[in-house]
Each structure stands twice: as C-alpha cells, then as structure tokens.
Write an enzyme that holds these catalytic residues in place. Sequence first.
Site, short mmCIF file in Angstrom:
data_model
loop_
_atom_site.label_atom_id
_atom_site.label_comp_id
_atom_site.label_asym_id
_atom_site.label_seq_id
_atom_site.Cartn_x
_atom_site.Cartn_y
_atom_site.Cartn_z
N SER A 126 -2.18 -7.66 -4.81
CA SER A 126 -2.13 -7.13 -3.45
C SER A 126 -3.40 -6.38 -3.09
O SER A 126 -4.04 -5.77 -3.96
CB SER A 126 -0.94 -6.17 -3.35
OG SER A 126 -1.01 -5.38 -2.19
N TYR A 151 3.91 1.20 -4.74
CA TYR A 151 3.80 -0.26 -4.75
C TYR A 151 2.40 -0.68 -5.21
O TYR A 151 2.26 -1.50 -6.11
CB TYR A 151 4.09 -0.83 -3.37
CG TYR A 151 3.68 -2.28 -3.23
CD1 TYR A 151 2.52 -2.63 -2.54
CD2 TYR A 151 4.43 -3.28 -3.81
CE1 TYR A 151 2.13 -3.95 -2.44
CE2 TYR A 151 4.05 -4.60 -3.72
CZ TYR A 151 2.90 -4.93 -3.03
OH TYR A 151 2.50 -6.24 -2.95
N LYS A 155 0.91 -2.79 -8.74
CA LYS A 155 0.03 -3.97 -8.75
C LYS A 155 -1.25 -3.69 -9.57
O LYS A 155 -1.75 -4.56 -10.27
CB LYS A 155 -0.31 -4.40 -7.33
CG LYS A 155 0.88 -4.94 -6.55
CD LYS A 155 1.51 -6.15 -7.24
CE LYS A 155 2.68 -6.73 -6.48
NZ LYS A 155 3.29 -7.90 -7.14
C1 WQD Z 1 1.36 -2.96 8.64
C2 WQD Z 1 0.95 -1.94 9.67
C3 WQD Z 1 2.12 0.14 9.50
C4 WQD Z 1 6.06 -1.23 10.69
C5 WQD Z 1 1.95 -5.14 3.48
C6 WQD Z 1 2.93 -5.54 2.46
C7 WQD Z 1 2.38 -5.32 1.09
C8 WQD Z 1 0.96 -5.81 0.95
C9 WQD Z 1 0.09 -5.32 2.07
C10 WQD Z 1 1.01 -7.87 -0.23
C11 WQD Z 1 0.84 -0.52 9.08
C12 WQD Z 1 2.41 -0.54 10.83
C13 WQD Z 1 4.72 -1.21 10.35
C14 WQD Z 1 6.50 -0.54 11.84
C15 WQD Z 1 4.25 0.11 12.28
N1 WQD Z 1 0.90 -7.22 0.92
N2 WQD Z 1 3.84 -0.56 11.15
N3 WQD Z 1 5.57 0.11 12.59
O1 WQD Z 1 2.08 -1.62 4.75
O2 WQD Z 1 0.10 -3.12 5.29
O3 WQD Z 1 1.78 -3.74 3.49
O4 WQD Z 1 0.71 -5.74 3.28
O5 WQD Z 1 1.11 -7.45 -1.31
O6 WQD Z 1 3.22 -6.07 0.24
O7 WQD Z 1 4.08 -4.73 2.63
O8 WQD Z 1 2.39 -3.86 5.90
O9 WQD Z 1 3.75 -4.62 7.79
O10 WQD Z 1 4.50 -2.57 6.49
O11 WQD Z 1 2.50 -2.42 7.96
O12 WQD Z 1 3.43 0.72 12.98
O13 WQD Z 1 7.72 -0.49 12.19
O14 WQD Z 1 1.97 -1.86 10.66
O15 WQD Z 1 1.98 1.54 9.69
O16 WQD Z 1 -0.23 0.14 9.70
P1 WQD Z 1 1.52 -2.98 4.88
P2 WQD Z 1 3.39 -3.38 7.04
#
Ligand code: WQD
Length: 338
Positions: A126, A151, A155
């Site tokens: 990741s 998390y 990784k």
């Molecule tokens: C993305 C953005 C949130 C929900 C993911 C995977 C992880 C890894 C990396 C593979 C952030 C914002 C989210 C909401 C929001 N991939 N958000 N409101 O945290 O980047 O991690 O990609 O390994 O496995 O989980 O992804 O989609 O949770 O968040 O504003 O209701 O969207 O703050 O900036 P993240 P995400």
Amino acid sequence: MKKVLITGGCGFIGSHTIVDLIEKGYSVLSIDDFSNSHRQVLNAIKKITGQRVQNIEIDLKDAQATAEAFEKFGPFDGIIHFAAYKSVGESVDDPFRYYRNNIYSLINVAEAAVKRGVDRFIFSSSCTVYGDPKEIPVTEDSPLLSASSPYGLTKQVGEKILMDLASTKPGFKAVLLRYFNPAGAHRSALLGEASLRPSTNLVPIICEVASGKRQKLTVYGTDYPTRDGSCVRDYIHIEDLAKAHTGALEYLLDNKPSNQVEVFNLGIGEGITVLEATKAFERVTGLKLNYEIGTRRPGDVPAIFSHYKKAKRVLNWNPKLNIDDIMRTAWNWEQKRF
Ligand code: WQD
C-alpha cells in the site's frame, strides 16, 4: 496450466484479479474466510468468466489450517496474498484487530509457502507505507516514513517480513505492489466493492449517499495545504489494478526479476482532491451529492500520489481508466449490487 493461490480471493481486489487471471488462462484457487467479503462474489465471477472458482473457507490466522490447505490443495506456481483488512480510518479505531489479522495471516501464508516450495509471491502492499511523504509524486525509492495508521504499519511490517525471508531463501522471489486508492467496479456491474463491514472509503460512501443508503457525505477536512484544502489521493480503477497483478505474476513466472524482491507503485499519477472526486461523481451521474465539510480524520495524510513509470517499463502496465470511469462504474455497481 499454471495454478495460482489467491488469498482474500473474494475481496474487492482479489475478486477482480481472479477474473483477469482466468481470462488470461490461469487456474486459480481462493482462500477467503468471508470475514469481510461477500459469498455472492463467487457467483459473480462465474457469471463473468463462466468458471466456478473453488474457495477454501479458512481463517489464515490459524497456522495449522493454513498449512493443511497448502498441503491438500497445492502445489501452486505462485501466490497473490490479498487477505487483509484495509481501512485506514478503521485501523486507527481498532489497531490490534489490524495487527493480528494482517500480520498473522501473512506470517502463516509465507511460512506455508516456504514449507511447500512455493517461491513466487505477490504481496498486496500500500502507498500508506510512505507515511506522509515530503515529496510527491512518490516513487518506489521514496523513503518509508513513519506509518500514519496501524493499517500502514501492517503493510510496512509485511514488506519487511518478505524482504527478510528473501534474504534467507535464494530461490524465493517476491513482488510488492503498493496500491494507491483502488476504486470503481467491473464494467459488467456484476462485481464491485462488497465489504461486509460498513465502508469507510470515499468512493463507495459517495455511491451510498447517492443511492440513499447514507444520509450525507462528510468531507474530512478542507484545511489541508492542498489546492482546495481537501486531501489529495491517486484513485486507480480496480480493473487496471487487476491487470497489474496478472502482469506481476507473468513477470515472476517468466523468471524475469533480477532482484529477489521488486517493488512497484500502482497509481496513475493523477492527484485528485476529495472535493474534485465528489464533483466528478456529480458530473458523470448528473446527480447532486449531499455533503458537509467536517473535521480531519485521524490517520489521513494531506496528499499522496505516484507515477507508474517502473510498472510501465518492467510490467508493461498501462492503466487506461480515470476518475470519471471510476465514478461511472462504481455508480452502476451501486445500483445493481448484491
Ligand atoms: C480517501 C480520502 C479521506 C471518506 C485507501 C485505502 C487503503 C490504501 C490507501 C490500499 C481521504 C476522504 C473518505 C469519507 C472523506 N489503499 N474521505 N469522507 O484513507 O486514502 O486509504 O487508499 O492499500 O487501503 O483505504 O482512502 O477512501 O478512506 O479516503 O472525506 O466519508 O477521502 O479523508 O482524504 P484512504 P479513503
């Protein structure tokens, strides 16, 4: 016909990778305990590929059950180890569940692989291993800073375990695939993200708000040092991501790696902010999203994205789909999903 073990094969990335592997002529076996995946996934794979994939329903945290599965259903020409929990936000709330699940399962799968002579291993890593990068886009040579969530730490530990294993087993070759933000769904709308636990990821939540399953989207912070104040991420379509795994497997099985462990960043090199992603959904679907601006989410980094020059050069990987394709396919899936 080469036979590949896919752990977490009924999960989001695992299931889409199985579809691509079958289409490329591989025989696959899945191990998935359905702790965070849907049993209907196997029917969806059958509808798409015509093949009924066998899934072994065991908990990979159980070392004996894992060893027995390798003995009974092997041998395997290669392994793609997806099985892990993957929510940044959830891992902050429940770290020990993440440490136990993600690290114990990797240890058991890697140990069983070594014992059974399976020495081609692809690890689902990741971009969170980079922590909060000082320079973006990140490359495979970017430093691994302190993980910003449990998390991400699981990784980092997983990569280190496999690097240590390779240093003691000359024949063992591993590919570490560092995903950025997987999203979207299969073009057929028969397969998509179907976690059992409530999603914490942006794209499925946007779709659930649009379908009325959720009341509103909260944008977690618009006070970050980015172009519109919301976090920047590199969203990669799940079908492009699946193809990268087949490419990595072919690279390993054709004995091309010169190094025992190779790392590849799997992003498409486009940083998209949360607000831009929300607007992309509205543009593609013509729907208005109900969202509010909230406070920052613990564990989030302000901005991260990557180019994919190395995966293009070495794996001949050429991602074709963008944020609009992600939103279109995710929305189609949301309206038809099981
Ligand atoms: C993305 C953005 C949130 C929900 C993911 C995977 C992880 C890894 C990396 C593979 C952030 C914002 C989210 C909401 C929001 N991939 N958000 N409101 O945290 O980047 O991690 O990609 O390994 O496995 O989980 O992804 O989609 O949770 O968040 O504003 O209701 O969207 O703050 O900036 P993240 P995400």
